[in-house]
Design an enzyme around this catalytic site. Structure first.
Site, PDB file in Angstrom:
ATOM      1  N   PRO A 110       0.842  -1.192   0.000  1.00 34.97           N
ATOM      2  CA  PRO A 110       0.000   0.000   0.000  1.00 34.97           C
ATOM      3  C   PRO A 110       0.878   1.243   0.000  1.00 34.97           C
ATOM      4  O   PRO A 110       2.064   1.163   0.315  1.00 34.97           O
ATOM      5  CB  PRO A 110      -0.764  -0.121   1.326  1.00 34.97           C
ATOM      6  CG  PRO A 110       0.164  -0.880   2.220  1.00 34.97           C
ATOM      7  CD  PRO A 110       0.957  -1.808   1.328  1.00 34.97           C
ATOM      8  N   ASP A 111       0.308   2.372  -0.348  1.00 35.27           N
ATOM      9  CA  ASP A 111       1.059   3.624  -0.248  1.00 35.27           C
ATOM     10  C   ASP A 111       1.401   3.878   1.233  1.00 35.27           C
ATOM     11  O   ASP A 111       0.606   3.579   2.124  1.00 35.27           O
ATOM     12  CB  ASP A 111       0.193   4.763  -0.786  1.00 35.27           C
ATOM     13  CG  ASP A 111       1.028   5.988  -1.077  1.00 35.27           C
ATOM     14  OD1 ASP A 111       1.408   6.177  -2.244  1.00 35.27           O
ATOM     15  OD2 ASP A 111       1.306   6.759  -0.128  1.00 35.27           O
TER      16      ASP A 111
ATOM     17  N   GLY B 245      -2.764   3.068 -10.172  1.00 33.36           N
ATOM     18  CA  GLY B 245      -2.047   4.331  -9.985  1.00 33.36           C
ATOM     19  C   GLY B 245      -2.013   5.086 -11.292  1.00 33.36           C
ATOM     20  O   GLY B 245      -2.902   4.902 -12.144  1.00 33.36           O
ATOM     21  N   SER B 246      -0.998   5.904 -11.491  1.00 35.86           N
ATOM     22  CA  SER B 246      -0.987   6.769 -12.668  1.00 35.86           C
ATOM     23  C   SER B 246      -0.545   5.995 -13.919  1.00 35.86           C
ATOM     24  O   SER B 246       0.117   4.960 -13.829  1.00 35.86           O
ATOM     25  CB  SER B 246      -0.034   7.945 -12.443  1.00 35.86           C
ATOM     26  OG  SER B 246       1.285   7.460 -12.357  1.00 35.86           O
TER      27      SER B 246
ATOM     28  N   GLU C 236      -4.669  -0.551 -13.570  1.00 39.81           N
ATOM     29  CA  GLU C 236      -5.833   0.334 -13.452  1.00 39.81           C
ATOM     30  C   GLU C 236      -5.282   1.733 -13.285  1.00 39.81           C
ATOM     31  O   GLU C 236      -4.755   2.076 -12.232  1.00 39.81           O
ATOM     32  CB  GLU C 236      -6.677  -0.058 -12.223  1.00 39.81           C
ATOM     33  CG  GLU C 236      -7.087  -1.522 -12.185  1.00 39.81           C
ATOM     34  CD  GLU C 236      -8.167  -1.869 -13.184  1.00 39.81           C
ATOM     35  OE1 GLU C 236      -8.808  -0.943 -13.705  1.00 39.81           O
ATOM     36  OE2 GLU C 236      -8.355  -3.061 -13.455  1.00 39.81           O
ATOM     37  N   LEU C 237      -5.405   2.558 -14.337  1.00 43.30           N
ATOM     38  CA  LEU C 237      -4.627   3.809 -14.356  1.00 43.30           C
ATOM     39  C   LEU C 237      -5.514   5.051 -14.341  1.00 43.30           C
ATOM     40  O   LEU C 237      -6.651   5.003 -13.889  1.00 43.30           O
ATOM     41  CB  LEU C 237      -3.671   3.760 -15.551  1.00 43.30           C
ATOM     42  CG  LEU C 237      -2.845   2.461 -15.639  1.00 43.30           C
ATOM     43  CD1 LEU C 237      -2.022   2.398 -16.908  1.00 43.30           C
ATOM     44  CD2 LEU C 237      -1.957   2.286 -14.414  1.00 43.30           C
TER      45      LEU C 237
ATOM     46  N   CYS D 216     -10.165   8.061  -9.479  1.00 44.31           N
ATOM     47  CA  CYS D 216      -9.827   7.812 -10.887  1.00 44.31           C
ATOM     48  C   CYS D 216     -11.058   7.895 -11.782  1.00 44.31           C
ATOM     49  O   CYS D 216     -10.952   8.227 -12.956  1.00 44.31           O
ATOM     50  CB  CYS D 216      -9.174   6.449 -11.019  1.00 44.31           C
ATOM     51  SG  CYS D 216     -10.166   5.138 -10.301  1.00 44.31           S
TER      52      CYS D 216
HETATM   53  P1  NAD Z   1       1.560   7.358  -8.869  1.00 46.51           P
HETATM   54  O1  NAD Z   1       1.645   6.463 -10.051  1.00 46.51           O
HETATM   55  O2  NAD Z   1       2.625   8.373  -8.700  1.00 46.51           O
HETATM   56  O3  NAD Z   1       1.517   6.523  -7.531  1.00 46.51           O
HETATM   57  C1  NAD Z   1       0.552   5.541  -7.290  1.00 46.51           C
HETATM   58  C2  NAD Z   1       1.190   4.472  -6.429  1.00 46.51           C
HETATM   59  O4  NAD Z   1       2.207   3.830  -7.164  1.00 46.51           O
HETATM   60  C3  NAD Z   1       1.859   5.076  -5.199  1.00 46.51           C
HETATM   61  O5  NAD Z   1       1.500   4.323  -4.084  1.00 46.51           O
HETATM   62  C4  NAD Z   1       3.340   4.964  -5.506  1.00 46.51           C
HETATM   63  O6  NAD Z   1       4.091   4.721  -4.340  1.00 46.51           O
HETATM   64  C5  NAD Z   1       3.383   3.746  -6.403  1.00 46.51           C
HETATM   65  N1  NAD Z   1       4.540   3.751  -7.288  1.00 46.51           N
HETATM   66  C6  NAD Z   1       5.173   4.790  -7.856  1.00 46.51           C
HETATM   67  N2  NAD Z   1       6.209   4.365  -8.605  1.00 46.51           N
HETATM   68  C7  NAD Z   1       6.222   3.019  -8.512  1.00 46.51           C
HETATM   69  C8  NAD Z   1       7.041   1.981  -9.058  1.00 46.51           C
HETATM   70  N3  NAD Z   1       8.062   2.261  -9.872  1.00 46.51           N
HETATM   71  N4  NAD Z   1       6.759   0.704  -8.741  1.00 46.51           N
HETATM   72  C9  NAD Z   1       5.721   0.416  -7.942  1.00 46.51           C
HETATM   73  N5  NAD Z   1       4.923   1.332  -7.384  1.00 46.51           N
HETATM   74  C10 NAD Z   1       5.169   2.630  -7.676  1.00 46.51           C
HETATM   75  O7  NAD Z   1       0.129   8.012  -8.910  1.00 46.51           O
HETATM   76  P2  NAD Z   1      -0.507   9.063  -7.927  1.00 46.51           P
HETATM   77  O8  NAD Z   1      -0.514  10.360  -8.626  1.00 46.51           O
HETATM   78  O9  NAD Z   1       0.060   8.979  -6.570  1.00 46.51           O
HETATM   79  O10 NAD Z   1      -1.986   8.421  -7.875  1.00 46.51           O
HETATM   80  C11 NAD Z   1      -3.016   8.911  -8.565  1.00 46.51           C
HETATM   81  C12 NAD Z   1      -3.134   8.250  -9.918  1.00 46.51           C
HETATM   82  O11 NAD Z   1      -3.675   6.953  -9.768  1.00 46.51           O
HETATM   83  C13 NAD Z   1      -4.102   8.990 -10.807  1.00 46.51           C
HETATM   84  O12 NAD Z   1      -3.614   9.023 -12.122  1.00 46.51           O
HETATM   85  C14 NAD Z   1      -5.355   8.138 -10.738  1.00 46.51           C
HETATM   86  O13 NAD Z   1      -6.235   8.287 -11.805  1.00 46.51           O
HETATM   87  C15 NAD Z   1      -4.791   6.785 -10.632  1.00 46.51           C
HETATM   88  N6  NAD Z   1      -5.783   5.859 -10.074  1.00 46.51           N
HETATM   89  C16 NAD Z   1      -6.390   4.962 -10.896  1.00 46.51           C
HETATM   90  C17 NAD Z   1      -7.373   4.108 -10.402  1.00 46.51           C
HETATM   91  C18 NAD Z   1      -8.077   3.103 -11.284  1.00 46.51           C
HETATM   92  O14 NAD Z   1      -8.776   2.249 -10.757  1.00 46.51           O
HETATM   93  N7  NAD Z   1      -7.959   3.156 -12.588  1.00 46.51           N
HETATM   94  C19 NAD Z   1      -7.731   4.187  -9.068  1.00 46.51           C
HETATM   95  C20 NAD Z   1      -7.086   5.107  -8.264  1.00 46.51           C
HETATM   96  C21 NAD Z   1      -6.095   5.941  -8.773  1.00 46.51           C
END
Ligand code: NAD
Length: 523
Positions: free
Chosen positions: A188-189, A238-239, A260-261, A294
C-alpha cells in the site's frame, strides 16, 4: 459560496490502535518515515519501512502459506470472505476513522470504500465456487478423449495500491486473488498503510491463515521493482506514467499484470436529459474524495438546449457542499491528501485562468480549514492549450463545455488518450446507451456518474487507452489470478490409424468425421 465546516480539533488516531497494526507489517529493516494526517497536519505514525530482507521474508512466508491454501477447499476460502464482509460492516466506525485520517476525505466518501469491500467480498464469495470449478469441454474424439480444464492459482500476487481509495484498492483486488488460492503481498502507499494493515488484521480474524496476506512498506520507486521481481502476477493501481514502468518490469519477467490507471472522464448531458437530475449527480461524480478518484468527472459536455438549467443547478449544488474533515457524516467534501495534489490543482486552475478560462465557483485554496483544502471548482471557456483541457487534475476541478449535438458531445468526449469512465444523461435509456457505446471508456454510466458501473460487482471494470489494461470486478477480476491447465486423457482407442489401418484410410475417415461434425454444428 461554499460553506465551511471547521475541522475536528484532532484527527490523530489512538496509539493503542496504531501500534499493533504497525507490528503486522513486514517492515522495520529500513529507516521509518513520518506520516501526517492531511486534514490537520498532525502526525499519525513513524511508519516502519521494508528492507530487501523484509521483502524476501514476506514473500517466503506468503509462498509457504500459499502451498496449504491452494489445497484448501474453495468453500473454506469462501467462508473467510463471508466473515470478512461481516467484520468490515460491523467495525466500520474504526476503519472509517483510519481511512479519513490517512486521506483527509469526508466520511460519506470513506463509506463508499466500505460499501465497495462489502459488495466485492459478497460477490466473490458467491461466484468463486462456480468460476473455479473444473470444466469438462468436449474432447477431440467425443467420449474417447476426456478433457479437464483446471484453474491453478498464480502463486503470490503483488497488489500495489495507491492512497486515494486505500481500503477499496488495497482490499477489493486482493480478495479475488486470495479466494482463487493465491497468497498476496500488498504494497500500500505509505500514506495509507494503516488501512491495509487493518484489513489484513480483519481478514485473519475472519479465518485467513496467518502469513497468506503480507504487507510490505516503502516508496513505490524504491521497493516497487523488488516486489515485482518476486511476484507471480502484479495488480497495480495508480498513474498511467507509473503503469508503463510496472508493465516494463513485469514484461521483462514474462509475468501477467493488470493496470488500473488514470482518467480524464467525461459526463455528457444530451439535449433530452433531465438537466436537474444530471446536475445533482454531477456534483457527487466530480467531487467525491475531492476529485481524487480515478473515475471522477473532469469534463462536462452539456447540450445548449439544457445548458442554462444545468449550470444553474450544478453551481447551486456545488456551492451547497460543506467542507471539513470531521470524523462524522457532517461534511460533504474533505481535503486533498498531499501538498503535490494541491500544487497540481492550483497550477491547472491558474494556467486556465491566465489563458482566458472563467471560474464559475471555487478556485481558492482554503488553509483556514486545513493545509490542503481546496474549494470545489467549476471552470468554463476551457480550450485546447490549457493544461486542464487534456491532463488529469485528480482534484476538485471540473470544466463545463456547451455542445450543439450528440455528435459534437461524443467527438469532444473522445478527444483524449484516456478511457476509464464516462457518464451519459438522456431521458431515453436506448438513446443514452447508443451514445454510451460510442464513448471510448471501459465503463459508461447512463443517468448515473460512476457508482452504477463500479458498484455492479458482476460487471468488469477497467480502462481503454492509457487508462489501463486488464479488468477488476466480474469473472475477469478473479480469473486473471489463475492459469488454466488442460488435462486431456485418451481412453480406449488411440488418436491415429487403428491397427492394420493405413494412414490414407485414417485421413479419409477423419475427413468424413470433420464434415459430419460441421453439419451437426458441433463445437
Ligand atoms: P503514482 O503512479 O505516482 O503513484 C501511485 C502508487 O504507485 C503510489 O502508491 C506509488 O508509491 C506507487 N509507485 C510509484 N512508482 C512506482 C514503481 N516504480 N513501482 C511500484 N509502485 C510505484 O500516482 P498518484 O498520482 O500517486 O496516484 C493517482 C493516480 O492513480 C491517478 O492518475 C489516478 O487516476 C490513478 N488511479 C487509478 C485508479 C483506477 O482504478 N484506474 C484508481 C485510483 C487511482
Amino acid at each position: 459560496m461554499t460553506t465551511a465546516q471547521r475541522p475536528a480539533d484532532t484527527v490523530a488516531l489512538p496509539q493503542d490502535l496504531v501500534r499493533p497494526l504497525l507490528h503486522r507489517a513486514a517492515a522495520g529493516g529500513a529507516p521509518s518515515v513520518e506520516v501526517f494526517a492531511p486534514a490537520t497536519g498532525h502526525k499519525i505514525a513513524d511508519l516502519p519501512q521494508s528492507s530487501i530482507a523484509d521483502i524476501d521474508a514476506a514473500f517466503g512466508r506468503a509462498r509457504q502459506a500459499q502451498q496449504e491454501w491452494a489445497r484448501t477447499p474453495v468453500r473454506t476460502r469462501v467462508a473467510v470472505l463471508r466473515r470478512f464482509h461481516d467484520i468490515v460492516l460491523a467495525e466500520q466506525g474504526t476503519i472509517l476513522d483510519i481511512v479519513q485520517t490517512e486521506t483527509g476525505k469526508s466520511r460519506p466518501h470513506a463509506f463508499d470504500e466500505v460499501g465497495d469491500v462489502a459488495v466485492n467480498s459478497r460477490y466473490y464469495a458467491a461466484v468463486a465456487g462456480r468460476l473455479l470449478a473444473t470444466r469438462r469441454p468436449r474432447g477431440v474424439l467425443p467420449a474417447l478423449t476426456r478433457v479437464d480444464v483446471r484453474h491453478r492459482p498464480k502463486g503470490v500476487v503483488a497488489v500495489i495500491s495507491p492512497w486515494n481509495y486505500p481500503l477499496a484498492l488495497a482490499v477489493s483486488d486482493a480478495l479475488p486473488a486470495l479466494v482463487a488460492g493465491n497468497a498476496v503481498v500488498g504494497r500500500p502507499d505509505n500514506q495509507t498503510a494503516l488501512t491495509a494493515l487493518w484489513a489484513v488484521h480483519a481478514a485473519e480474524r475472519a479465518g485467513l491463515p496467518t502469513g497468506l496476506w503480507q504487507i510490505v512498506l516503502g516508496r513505490g520507486r524504491e521497493i516497487g521493482g523488488e516486489v515485482i521481481a518476486r511476484a507471480d502476477y502484479v495488480d497495480y493501481t495508480g498513474s498511467s506514467a507509473t503503469g508503463r514502468t510496472i508493465a516494463k518490469q513485469a514484461g521483462e519477467r514474462l509475468i501477467g499484470y493488470s493496470l488500473e490507471l488514470g482518467g480524464k472522464n467525461p459526463l455528457l448531458v444530451l439535449g433530452d436529459a433531465d438537466a436537474s437530475a444530471a446536475a445533482k449527480t454531477a456534483v457527487r461524480a466530480s467531487f467525491a474524495s475531492a476529485g481524487q478518484l480515478c473515475e471522477s468527472m473532469e469534463r462536462i459536455y452539456v447540450h445548449e438546449a439544457v445548458y442554462d438549467e444545468f449550470i444553474t443547478e450544478f453551481i447551486a449544488g456545488v456551492e451547497a457542499l460543506t467542507l471539513g474533515a470531521d470524523l462524522a457524516f457532517t461534511s460533504d467534501m474533505g481535503s486533498l491528501t498531499f501538498p503535490r495534489q494541491l500544487d497540481t490543482v492550483r497550477a491547472h486552475v491558474d494556467d486556465a485562468v491566465a489563458k482566458g478560462a472563467k471560474v464559475l465557483t471555487g478556485g481558492k485554496h482554503r488553509p483556514d480549514l486545513g493545509p490542503y483544502f481546496y474549494e470545489p471548482t467549476v471552470l468554463t471557456d476551457v480550450r485546447p492549450g490549457m493544461t486542464v483541457y487534456r491532463e488529469e487534475t485528480f482534484g476538485p476541478v471540473v470544466s463545463v463545455y456547451k455542445v450543439s449535438s450528440d455528435e459534437d458531445a461524443i467527438e469532444q468526449a473522445n478527444d483524449t488518450a484516456y478511457g476509464l469512465n464516462a457518464s451519459v444523461w438522456s431521458r431515453s435509456g436506448s438513446r443514452g446507451r447508443a451514445v454510451a457505446a460510442r464513448v471510448n471508456a471501459g465503463s459508461v454510466n447512463v443517468n448515473e456518474g460512476f457508482i452504477a458501473a463500479w458498484g455492479s460487482a458482476d460487471a468488469p471494470s477497467g480502462g481503454l487507452g492509457i487508462s489501463g489494461t486488464g479488468r477488476r470486478h466480474g469473472p475477469e477480476g478473479l480469473l486473471k489470478y489463475v492459469d488454466t491447465q488442460t488435462i486431456a486423457t485418451q481412453r480406449v482407442l488411440p488418436i491415429g490409424p487403428l491397427p492394420g489401418m493405413s494412414e490414407a484410410t485414417w485421413a479419409k475417415t477423419m475427413t468424413l468425421y470433420f464434415g459430419v461434425m460441421k453439419r451437426l454444428r458441433q463445437k
